[in-house]
Structure formats: structure tokens, C-alpha cells
Motif scaffolding. Structure first.
Motif, PDB file in Angstrom:
ATOM      1  N   GLY A  52       0.810  -1.213   0.000  1.00 31.86           N
ATOM      2  CA  GLY A  52       0.000   0.000   0.000  1.00 31.86           C
ATOM      3  C   GLY A  52       0.840   1.258   0.000  1.00 31.86           C
ATOM      4  O   GLY A  52       0.345   2.338   0.309  1.00 31.86           O
ATOM      5  N   LEU A  53       2.113   1.140  -0.367  1.00 30.13           N
ATOM      6  CA  LEU A  53       3.020   2.287  -0.355  1.00 30.13           C
ATOM      7  C   LEU A  53       3.238   2.918  -1.728  1.00 30.13           C
ATOM      8  O   LEU A  53       3.660   4.073  -1.810  1.00 30.13           O
ATOM      9  CB  LEU A  53       4.393   1.873   0.204  1.00 30.13           C
ATOM     10  CG  LEU A  53       4.456   1.529   1.680  1.00 30.13           C
ATOM     11  CD1 LEU A  53       5.820   0.925   2.024  1.00 30.13           C
ATOM     12  CD2 LEU A  53       4.198   2.763   2.524  1.00 30.13           C
ATOM     13  N   LEU A  54       2.996   2.189  -2.817  1.00 24.55           N
ATOM     14  CA  LEU A  54       3.325   2.676  -4.153  1.00 24.55           C
ATOM     15  C   LEU A  54       2.557   3.954  -4.471  1.00 24.55           C
ATOM     16  O   LEU A  54       1.340   4.009  -4.363  1.00 24.55           O
ATOM     17  CB  LEU A  54       3.019   1.607  -5.206  1.00 24.55           C
ATOM     18  CG  LEU A  54       3.478   1.926  -6.622  1.00 24.55           C
ATOM     19  CD1 LEU A  54       4.999   1.976  -6.699  1.00 24.55           C
ATOM     20  CD2 LEU A  54       2.952   0.875  -7.590  1.00 24.55           C
ATOM     21  N   SER A  55       3.295   4.981  -4.863  1.00 24.40           N
ATOM     22  CA  SER A  55       2.694   6.267  -5.198  1.00 24.40           C
ATOM     23  C   SER A  55       2.028   6.195  -6.569  1.00 24.40           C
ATOM     24  O   SER A  55       2.636   5.713  -7.524  1.00 24.40           O
ATOM     25  CB  SER A  55       3.781   7.350  -5.216  1.00 24.40           C
ATOM     26  OG  SER A  55       3.284   8.524  -5.802  1.00 24.40           O
ATOM     27  N   PRO A  56       0.796   6.697  -6.688  1.00 24.85           N
ATOM     28  CA  PRO A  56       0.112   6.668  -7.983  1.00 24.85           C
ATOM     29  C   PRO A  56       0.501   7.821  -8.910  1.00 24.85           C
ATOM     30  O   PRO A  56       0.019   7.898 -10.034  1.00 24.85           O
ATOM     31  CB  PRO A  56      -1.363   6.769  -7.589  1.00 24.85           C
ATOM     32  CG  PRO A  56      -1.343   7.576  -6.334  1.00 24.85           C
ATOM     33  CD  PRO A  56      -0.063   7.190  -5.616  1.00 24.85           C
ATOM     34  N   THR A  57       1.366   8.716  -8.467  1.00 29.00           N
ATOM     35  CA  THR A  57       1.738   9.889  -9.251  1.00 29.00           C
ATOM     36  C   THR A  57       2.388   9.481 -10.567  1.00 29.00           C
ATOM     37  O   THR A  57       3.305   8.668 -10.584  1.00 29.00           O
ATOM     38  CB  THR A  57       2.713  10.786  -8.459  1.00 29.00           C
ATOM     39  OG1 THR A  57       2.105  11.119  -7.212  1.00 29.00           O
ATOM     40  CG2 THR A  57       3.054  12.048  -9.217  1.00 29.00           C
ATOM     41  N   ILE A  58       1.906  10.082 -11.662  1.00 33.15           N
ATOM     42  CA  ILE A  58       2.453   9.793 -12.984  1.00 33.15           C
ATOM     43  C   ILE A  58       3.212  11.022 -13.471  1.00 33.15           C
ATOM     44  O   ILE A  58       2.757  12.142 -13.330  1.00 33.15           O
ATOM     45  CB  ILE A  58       1.327   9.431 -13.973  1.00 33.15           C
ATOM     46  CG1 ILE A  58       0.642   8.146 -13.521  1.00 33.15           C
ATOM     47  CG2 ILE A  58       1.860   9.296 -15.390  1.00 33.15           C
ATOM     48  CD1 ILE A  58      -0.562   7.758 -14.353  1.00 33.15           C
ATOM     49  N   GLY A  59       4.382  10.777 -14.062  1.00 32.37           N
ATOM     50  CA  GLY A  59       5.183  11.863 -14.614  1.00 32.37           C
ATOM     51  C   GLY A  59       5.963  12.605 -13.547  1.00 32.37           C
ATOM     52  O   GLY A  59       5.993  12.217 -12.379  1.00 32.37           O
ATOM     53  N   GLY A  60       6.622  13.654 -13.982  1.00 32.16           N
ATOM     54  CA  GLY A  60       7.396  14.465 -13.063  1.00 32.16           C
ATOM     55  C   GLY A  60       8.878  14.128 -13.108  1.00 32.16           C
ATOM     56  O   GLY A  60       9.314  13.249 -13.846  1.00 32.16           O
ATOM     57  N   PRO A  61       9.637  14.822 -12.298  1.00 33.93           N
ATOM     58  CA  PRO A  61      11.093  14.612 -12.301  1.00 33.93           C
ATOM     59  C   PRO A  61      11.481  13.276 -11.681  1.00 33.93           C
ATOM     60  O   PRO A  61      10.687  12.645 -10.985  1.00 33.93           O
ATOM     61  CB  PRO A  61      11.615  15.775 -11.454  1.00 33.93           C
ATOM     62  CG  PRO A  61      10.484  16.139 -10.566  1.00 33.93           C
ATOM     63  CD  PRO A  61       9.237  15.857 -11.356  1.00 33.93           C
ATOM     64  N   SER A  62      12.712  12.861 -11.951  1.00 34.06           N
ATOM     65  CA  SER A  62      13.228  11.629 -11.365  1.00 34.06           C
ATOM     66  C   SER A  62      13.283  11.751  -9.855  1.00 34.06           C
ATOM     67  O   SER A  62      13.447  12.839  -9.312  1.00 34.06           O
ATOM     68  CB  SER A  62      14.628  11.345 -11.899  1.00 34.06           C
ATOM     69  OG  SER A  62      14.590  11.118 -13.278  1.00 34.06           O
ATOM     70  N   VAL A  63      13.169  10.606  -9.189  1.00 31.45           N
ATOM     71  CA  VAL A  63      13.199  10.578  -7.731  1.00 31.45           C
ATOM     72  C   VAL A  63      14.357   9.704  -7.262  1.00 31.45           C
ATOM     73  O   VAL A  63      14.891   8.901  -8.020  1.00 31.45           O
ATOM     74  CB  VAL A  63      11.867  10.043  -7.158  1.00 31.45           C
ATOM     75  CG1 VAL A  63      10.742  11.002  -7.472  1.00 31.45           C
ATOM     76  CG2 VAL A  63      11.550   8.657  -7.695  1.00 31.45           C
ATOM     77  N   LYS A  64      14.737   9.869  -6.022  1.00 31.05           N
ATOM     78  CA  LYS A  64      15.869   9.134  -5.462  1.00 31.05           C
ATOM     79  C   LYS A  64      15.417   8.290  -4.275  1.00 31.05           C
ATOM     80  O   LYS A  64      15.362   8.765  -3.154  1.00 31.05           O
ATOM     81  CB  LYS A  64      16.966  10.110  -5.024  1.00 31.05           C
ATOM     82  CG  LYS A  64      17.594  10.869  -6.187  1.00 31.05           C
ATOM     83  CD  LYS A  64      18.687  11.788  -5.700  1.00 31.05           C
ATOM     84  CE  LYS A  64      19.389  12.455  -6.858  1.00 31.05           C
ATOM     85  NZ  LYS A  64      20.437  13.368  -6.399  1.00 31.05           N
ATOM     86  N   PRO A  65      15.092   7.016  -4.543  1.00 34.67           N
ATOM     87  CA  PRO A  65      14.730   6.130  -3.431  1.00 34.67           C
ATOM     88  C   PRO A  65      15.974   5.731  -2.646  1.00 34.67           C
ATOM     89  O   PRO A  65      17.084   6.149  -2.959  1.00 34.67           O
ATOM     90  CB  PRO A  65      14.095   4.929  -4.128  1.00 34.67           C
ATOM     91  CG  PRO A  65      14.684   4.918  -5.484  1.00 34.67           C
ATOM     92  CD  PRO A  65      14.990   6.344  -5.822  1.00 34.67           C
ATOM     93  N   TYR A  66      15.778   4.901  -1.638  1.00 37.65           N
ATOM     94  CA  TYR A  66      16.891   4.466  -0.794  1.00 37.65           C
ATOM     95  C   TYR A  66      18.006   3.833  -1.626  1.00 37.65           C
ATOM     96  O   TYR A  66      17.730   3.099  -2.566  1.00 37.65           O
ATOM     97  CB  TYR A  66      16.426   3.430   0.235  1.00 37.65           C
ATOM     98  CG  TYR A  66      15.381   3.914   1.193  1.00 37.65           C
ATOM     99  CD1 TYR A  66      15.692   4.874   2.147  1.00 37.65           C
ATOM    100  CD2 TYR A  66      14.096   3.399   1.169  1.00 37.65           C
ATOM    101  CE1 TYR A  66      14.729   5.306   3.045  1.00 37.65           C
ATOM    102  CE2 TYR A  66      13.132   3.827   2.068  1.00 37.65           C
ATOM    103  CZ  TYR A  66      13.455   4.790   3.001  1.00 37.65           C
ATOM    104  OH  TYR A  66      12.518   5.210   3.882  1.00 37.65           O
ATOM    105  N   GLN A  67      19.246   4.120  -1.263  1.00 35.72           N
ATOM    106  CA  GLN A  67      20.432   3.472  -1.833  1.00 35.72           C
ATOM    107  C   GLN A  67      21.394   3.199  -0.688  1.00 35.72           C
ATOM    108  O   GLN A  67      21.390   3.913   0.311  1.00 35.72           O
ATOM    109  CB  GLN A  67      21.127   4.384  -2.850  1.00 35.72           C
ATOM    110  CG  GLN A  67      20.325   4.672  -4.088  1.00 35.72           C
ATOM    111  CD  GLN A  67      20.169   3.450  -4.970  1.00 35.72           C
ATOM    112  OE1 GLN A  67      21.003   2.557  -4.965  1.00 35.72           O
ATOM    113  NE2 GLN A  67      19.088   3.392  -5.715  1.00 35.72           N
TER     114      GLN A  67
END
Length: 166
Positions: A31-46
Motif C-alpha cells: 500500500g506504499l506505491l505512489s500513484p503519481t504519474i510523470g514528473g522529475p526523477s526521484v531518489k529512493p533508498y540506496q
């Protein structure tokens, strides 16, 4: 016997999802996946220190950016996200028509230890506790239906119930 040529795909071969979809599926089930479409790149955990070799810094995103689809992940060609690379994600500098499919112990370790997957597992467990009903059997059935789209077999229900009690 009814389909010896496998034209009805009754015995279609099973295969693992591509790396991007493994992560996205874990986030979606939790239930965490964001439904947002488009936009700039994002930086998840690394992993910390991963980008040190590039003389760049990596500041992970915050809030919804951590849970955007893998399609929107910021990616430097020289530093592929390790959790995706382990699952044979396509290389950015070598386009390929067919993805490799390998199975390694590192994949299991990533699913058990990577921050993103641990967080998704914790959130899914919370979801099972809140939405799954009040009894152990109800919660096990809810988890099976959410993850596998089927009810647990009696032997599976008994095994998971035993694991829960232990």
C-alpha cells in the motif's frame, strides 16, 4: 491430456518479474506505491557510500518520492541501483530486447535486508493486522488473497498457523 501441445497455456513456464516490477509490486502490495504519474526523477533508498566512487553525493528523497514507481528512479550509468541490478534490470548504456533472468542468493538477501523491501514487508504486516480481521486464520487468508489472489490450502493454513504460534 487435454492440451498436449500447451496451446491453452495451462502449463506455461513460470518466470520472475523484472527487477523494476519486483520493487513496484512489493510497494503496491504494502500500500506504499505512489500513484503519481510523470514528473522529475526521484531518489529512493540506496546503500550509503555507493556514490562515493563518482565524487557525487546521493541524498535520498523524502515522503512520496521514496515510493514512486521504479520507472522514475534517478539512475547514473556508472552506478546502477544495486537492488535492481541484482534482479537483472536492463542496463542504461546497452539496450537489449530480451532481459537476462538469473537466480542468485543475492536476490534473496536483497529481499530480506534491503531497506525498501523491509519497509514494504513491515507495512504489509501492518495492513494484514488492520484489514485482515481479528483471528489468525482470517489474517492468513487475507495475506494469501492479497499476495497470491487465492485462499490458502488447508495444509498451507496449518503450516502458517503453526509458524505464527511459534
Amino acid at each position: 491430456e487435454r492440451d498436449p501441445d500447451n496451446r491453452l497455456l495451462a502449463r506455461a513456464p513460470r518466470f520472475r518479474l523484472p527487477g523494476e516490477m519486483v520493487r513496484d509490486q512489493a510497494l503496491a502490495i504494502a500500500g506504499l506505491l505512489s500513484p503519481t504519474i510523470g514528473g522529475p526523477s526521484v531518489k529512493p533508498y540506496q546503500p550509503e557510500g555507493l556514490w562515493d566512487v563518482t565524487n557525487n553525493t546521493y541524498d535520498p528523497g523524502h515522503g512520496e518520492d521514496l515510493y514512486r514507481r521504479s520507472l522514475y528512479t534517478y539512475w547514473k550509468r556508472s552506478v546502477a541501483p544495486p537492488s535492481l541490478a541484482m534482479f537483472d534490470v536492463a542496463e542504461r548504456d546497452n539496450p537489449a530486447v530480451v532481459h537476462n533472468r538469473t537466480n542468485t542468493p543475492l536476490q534473496a538477501l536483497a529481499l530480506m535486508n534491503d531497506v525498501q523491501f523491509v519497509e514494504a514487508a513491515r507495512k504489509f504486516a501492518e495492513r494484514v493486522m488492520v484489514e485482515g480481521g481479528s483471528g489468525v486464520d482470517q489474517r492468513i487468508t487475507f495475506a494469501y488473497r492479497a499476495l497470491l489472489a487465492r485462499n490458502p490450502r488447508p495444509s498451507e493454513l496449518q503450516l502458517v498457523r503453526q509458524l505464527f504460534s511459534e
